[in-house]
Design a protein around this motif. Structure first.
Motif, PDB file in Angstrom:
ATOM      1  N   THR A  97       0.955  -1.338  -0.410  1.00 17.93           N
ATOM      2  CA  THR A  97      -0.144   0.242  -0.081  1.00 17.93           C
ATOM      3  C   THR A  97       0.860   0.644  -0.363  1.00 17.93           C
ATOM      4  OG1 THR A  97      -1.482  -1.336   1.469  1.00 17.93           O
ATOM      5  CG2 THR A  97      -1.775   1.429   1.290  1.00 17.93           C
ATOM      6  N   ALA A  98       2.141   1.631   1.092  1.00 20.03           N
ATOM      7  CA  ALA A  98       2.264   2.223   0.997  1.00 20.03           C
ATOM      8  C   ALA A  98       3.530   2.710  -0.704  1.00 20.03           C
ATOM      9  CB  ALA A  98       3.516   1.848   1.694  1.00 20.03           C
ATOM     10  N   MET A  99       3.789   1.659  -0.930  1.00 19.65           N
ATOM     11  CA  MET A  99       5.046   1.492  -2.030  1.00 19.65           C
ATOM     12  C   MET A  99       3.953   2.256  -3.649  1.00 19.65           C
ATOM     13  SD  MET A  99       6.884  -1.459  -1.905  1.00 19.65           S
ATOM     14  CE  MET A  99       7.447  -1.518  -3.933  1.00 19.65           C
ATOM     15  N   MET A 100       2.347   1.911  -3.601  1.00 20.61           N
ATOM     16  CA  MET A 100       1.398   2.118  -4.005  1.00 20.61           C
ATOM     17  C   MET A 100       0.822   3.520  -4.332  1.00 20.61           C
ATOM     18  SD  MET A 100      -1.840   0.823  -6.159  1.00 20.61           S
ATOM     19  CE  MET A 100      -2.718   1.066  -7.300  1.00 20.61           C
ATOM     20  N   ALA A 101       1.520   4.195  -2.727  1.00 21.59           N
ATOM     21  CA  ALA A 101       0.721   5.277  -2.472  1.00 21.59           C
ATOM     22  C   ALA A 101       2.210   6.565  -3.039  1.00 21.59           C
ATOM     23  CB  ALA A 101      -0.179   5.677  -0.823  1.00 21.59           C
ATOM     24  N   PHE A 165      -1.369  11.666   3.153  1.00 20.95           N
ATOM     25  CA  PHE A 165      -1.097  11.788   4.160  1.00 20.95           C
ATOM     26  C   PHE A 165       0.245  11.720   3.896  1.00 20.95           C
ATOM     27  CE2 PHE A 165       2.221  10.998   6.805  1.00 20.95           C
ATOM     28  CZ  PHE A 165       2.375  11.013   7.883  1.00 20.95           C
ATOM     29  N   PHE A 166       1.272  11.457   2.169  1.00 23.30           N
ATOM     30  CA  PHE A 166       2.454  11.226   2.006  1.00 23.30           C
ATOM     31  C   PHE A 166       2.371  12.659   1.235  1.00 23.30           C
ATOM     32  CE2 PHE A 166       3.398   6.704   1.414  1.00 23.30           C
ATOM     33  CZ  PHE A 166       3.814   6.549   2.223  1.00 23.30           C
ATOM     34  N   ALA A 182      20.067  10.055  -3.280  1.00 21.72           N
ATOM     35  CA  ALA A 182      19.629   8.930  -2.561  1.00 21.72           C
ATOM     36  C   ALA A 182      18.088   8.659  -3.723  1.00 21.72           C
ATOM     37  CB  ALA A 182      18.467   9.176  -1.085  1.00 21.72           C
ATOM     38  N   ASN A 183      18.185   8.034  -4.380  1.00 20.45           N
ATOM     39  CA  ASN A 183      17.337   7.352  -4.907  1.00 20.45           C
ATOM     40  C   ASN A 183      15.772   7.736  -4.580  1.00 20.45           C
ATOM     41  OD1 ASN A 183      16.610   4.833  -4.033  1.00 20.45           O
ATOM     42  ND2 ASN A 183      18.710   3.746  -5.687  1.00 20.45           N
ATOM     43  N   GLU A 184      14.378   7.051  -5.448  1.00 25.04           N
ATOM     44  CA  GLU A 184      12.846   7.406  -4.469  1.00 25.04           C
ATOM     45  C   GLU A 184      12.655   6.045  -3.886  1.00 25.04           C
ATOM     46  OE1 GLU A 184      11.332   9.268  -5.640  1.00 25.04           O
ATOM     47  OE2 GLU A 184      11.984  10.249  -7.071  1.00 25.04           O
ATOM     48  N   ILE A 185      13.215   4.747  -4.155  1.00 21.11           N
ATOM     49  CA  ILE A 185      13.308   3.626  -2.717  1.00 21.11           C
ATOM     50  C   ILE A 185      13.917   4.361  -1.088  1.00 21.11           C
ATOM     51  CG2 ILE A 185      13.955   1.615  -2.521  1.00 21.11           C
ATOM     52  CD1 ILE A 185      11.438   1.979  -4.002  1.00 21.11           C
ATOM     53  N   GLN A 186      15.299   4.751  -1.925  1.00 22.57           N
ATOM     54  CA  GLN A 186      15.742   5.111  -0.234  1.00 22.57           C
ATOM     55  C   GLN A 186      15.386   6.014   0.068  1.00 22.57           C
ATOM     56  OE1 GLN A 186      19.721   5.836  -2.389  1.00 22.57           O
ATOM     57  NE2 GLN A 186      20.504   3.860  -1.522  1.00 22.57           N
ATOM     58  N   THR A 187      14.636   7.452  -0.452  1.00 17.61           N
ATOM     59  CA  THR A 187      13.716   8.567   0.106  1.00 17.61           C
ATOM     60  C   THR A 187      12.519   7.977   0.496  1.00 17.61           C
ATOM     61  OG1 THR A 187      14.837   9.935  -1.716  1.00 17.61           O
ATOM     62  CG2 THR A 187      12.520  10.234  -0.430  1.00 17.61           C
ATOM     63  N   LEU A 188      12.124   7.091   0.092  1.00 15.01           N
ATOM     64  CA  LEU A 188      10.358   6.133   0.342  1.00 15.01           C
ATOM     65  C   LEU A 188      10.873   5.223   1.987  1.00 15.01           C
ATOM     66  CD1 LEU A 188       7.453   5.796   1.197  1.00 15.01           C
ATOM     67  CD2 LEU A 188       8.368   3.303  -0.770  1.00 15.01           C
ATOM     68  N   TRP A 189      12.019   4.536   1.836  1.00 12.91           N
ATOM     69  CA  TRP A 189      12.996   4.086   2.784  1.00 12.91           C
ATOM     70  C   TRP A 189      13.641   4.605   4.179  1.00 12.91           C
ATOM     71  CZ3 TRP A 189      11.891  -0.793   4.077  1.00 12.91           C
ATOM     72  CH2 TRP A 189      12.307  -1.951   4.910  1.00 12.91           C
ATOM     73  N   ILE A 191      13.258   8.263   5.185  1.00 14.16           N
ATOM     74  CA  ILE A 191      13.028   9.169   5.092  1.00 14.16           C
ATOM     75  C   ILE A 191      11.199   9.461   4.909  1.00 14.16           C
ATOM     76  CG2 ILE A 191      12.298  11.856   4.085  1.00 14.16           C
ATOM     77  CD1 ILE A 191      15.906  10.811   3.996  1.00 14.16           C
ATOM     78  N   ILE A 192      10.292   9.138   4.286  1.00 12.91           N
ATOM     79  CA  ILE A 192       9.221   9.213   4.111  1.00 12.91           C
ATOM     80  C   ILE A 192       8.297   7.957   5.337  1.00 12.91           C
ATOM     81  CG2 ILE A 192       6.972   8.743   2.867  1.00 12.91           C
ATOM     82  CD1 ILE A 192       8.805  11.089   1.942  1.00 12.91           C
ATOM     83  N   LEU A 193       8.775   7.144   5.225  1.00 13.03           N
ATOM     84  CA  LEU A 193       8.288   5.553   5.958  1.00 13.03           C
ATOM     85  C   LEU A 193       8.784   6.362   7.584  1.00 13.03           C
ATOM     86  CD1 LEU A 193       8.688   2.738   4.209  1.00 13.03           C
ATOM     87  CD2 LEU A 193       6.699   3.984   4.368  1.00 13.03           C
ATOM     88  N   PRO A 194       9.817   6.716   7.879  1.00 15.74           N
ATOM     89  CA  PRO A 194      10.104   6.802   9.418  1.00 15.74           C
ATOM     90  C   PRO A 194       9.069   8.339  10.008  1.00 15.74           C
ATOM     91  CG  PRO A 194      12.090   6.597   8.562  1.00 15.74           C
ATOM     92  CD  PRO A 194      10.968   6.375   7.161  1.00 15.74           C
ATOM     93  N   LEU A 195       9.139   9.271   8.733  1.00 16.27           N
ATOM     94  CA  LEU A 195       7.783  10.141   9.061  1.00 16.27           C
ATOM     95  C   LEU A 195       6.168   9.851   8.861  1.00 16.27           C
ATOM     96  CD1 LEU A 195       9.584  13.105   7.158  1.00 16.27           C
ATOM     97  CD2 LEU A 195       9.542  12.544   9.620  1.00 16.27           C
TER      98      LEU A 195
END
Length: 293
Positions: A97-101, A165-166, A182-189, A191-195
């Motif tokens: 869900t997070a990877m699609m959102a 939310f994102f 950072a690429n998109e996956i690193q940014t998501l993992w 930066i985004i997910l911890p927040l």
């Protein structure tokens, strides 16, 4: 703020508070009494259950029902299966869900509006049970635990809320991450997910409760009784007249009604224990992400 404080300190405001408390307390008691009856019945003897139609405290405490359940190989197998499916399924569903959102939260994503339109359509129209079963069958997922997780891996409502939310997160965070390489996956993992812990904790709870309480999926997709989850075991016990599957001692029949109550308690309590650990995120997570469209 002063005006609102004054309004609730008036006589009408105090009366409203009292009525509100009384009504909510009454509703809470009405919802709690059936569970207390089941809990008390699970510790009662079979003779007491057959003679007393309703009670909240047994005259004689008995652990025979729990002894029969906890020494049953079928029950132990079912609860271990349910725990593993719930944990793995929650992680997979939340991750997908997070990877699609995340990409859908980008305003410049090519085809993003079309995809979101299709997601919204699924909130109103569903393929139904038979098409879903045929897809699961054609994918070779029948009689596998993946059939309990993958068909509902991405919930449209959860996807929309997490996407919103994102979108509310500062764009400068992603820009800083990109500057650092950072690429998109690193940014998501990183930066985004911890927040996003409040919103992720909230929907992790929703997903876990949904998988734990799921009865239709095992009923439709699992033909092997050795693969049954706790809900299927609970159904079998509550409708069966032969309780040999939970009989600890072959020379002594377990209390039939007490067995049913004990299974219900065991199936309910674990998921209730999850709430205190996620409570601090729950209220905040329900509001965050539901404002921006």
């Amino acid at each position: 703020m002063a005006r609102e404080r004054y309004r609730f300190n008036t006589r009408a405001g105090k009366v409203f508070d009292v009525v509100n408390i009384v009504v909510l307390t009454a509703l809470g008691v009405v919802a709690l009494i059936p569970f207390l009856y089941v809990l008390a019945g699970s510790f009662a003897t079979e003779a007491e259950l057959s003679t007393r139609s309703f009670f909240l405290w047994p005259d004689t405490f008995s652990l025979k029902a729990y002894e029969g359940i906890l020494t049953s190989p079928a029950f132990l197998r079912a609860i271990v299966t349910t725990i593993l499916v719930t944990l793995v399924g929650t992680v997979i569903q939340l991750l997908l869900t997070a990877m699609m959102a995340y990409p859908l939260s980008k305003a410049n994503l090519p085809g993003g509006k079309l995809v979101m339109g299709l997601v919204v359509v699924t909130l109103v129209f569903s393929g139904g049970m038979i098409p879903t079963f045929l897809i699961v069958k054609d994918l070779g997922l029948l009689n596998t635990y993946w059939a309990l997780v993958l068909p509902a891996a991405i919930n449209p409502f959860s996807l929309i809320i997490i996407r919103n939310f994102f979108q509310q997160l500062p764009a400068e965070l992603e820009e800083s991450a990109k500057i650092d390489g950072a690429n998109e996956i690193q940014t998501l993992w990183r930066i985004i997910l911890p927040l996003s812990k409040p919103i992720l904790a909230t929907f992790a709870l929703f997903y876990a409760v949904g998988i734990w309480n799921d009865f239709m999926s095992p009923l439709l997709y699992l033909n092997d009784s050795s693969m049954w989850t706790l809900q299927m075991f609970l159904r079998q016990v509550t409708v069966a007249t032969d309780l040999s599957m939970v009989q600890a001692d072959q020379n002594e029949l377990p209390p039939a009604q007490g067995i049913k109550f004990a299974v219900i308690v065991i199936a309910t309590v674990p998921i209730l224990l999850v709430y205190p650990f996620l409570q601090k995120h729950f209220a905040k997570g329900m509001l965050i992400g539901s404002v921006k469209g």
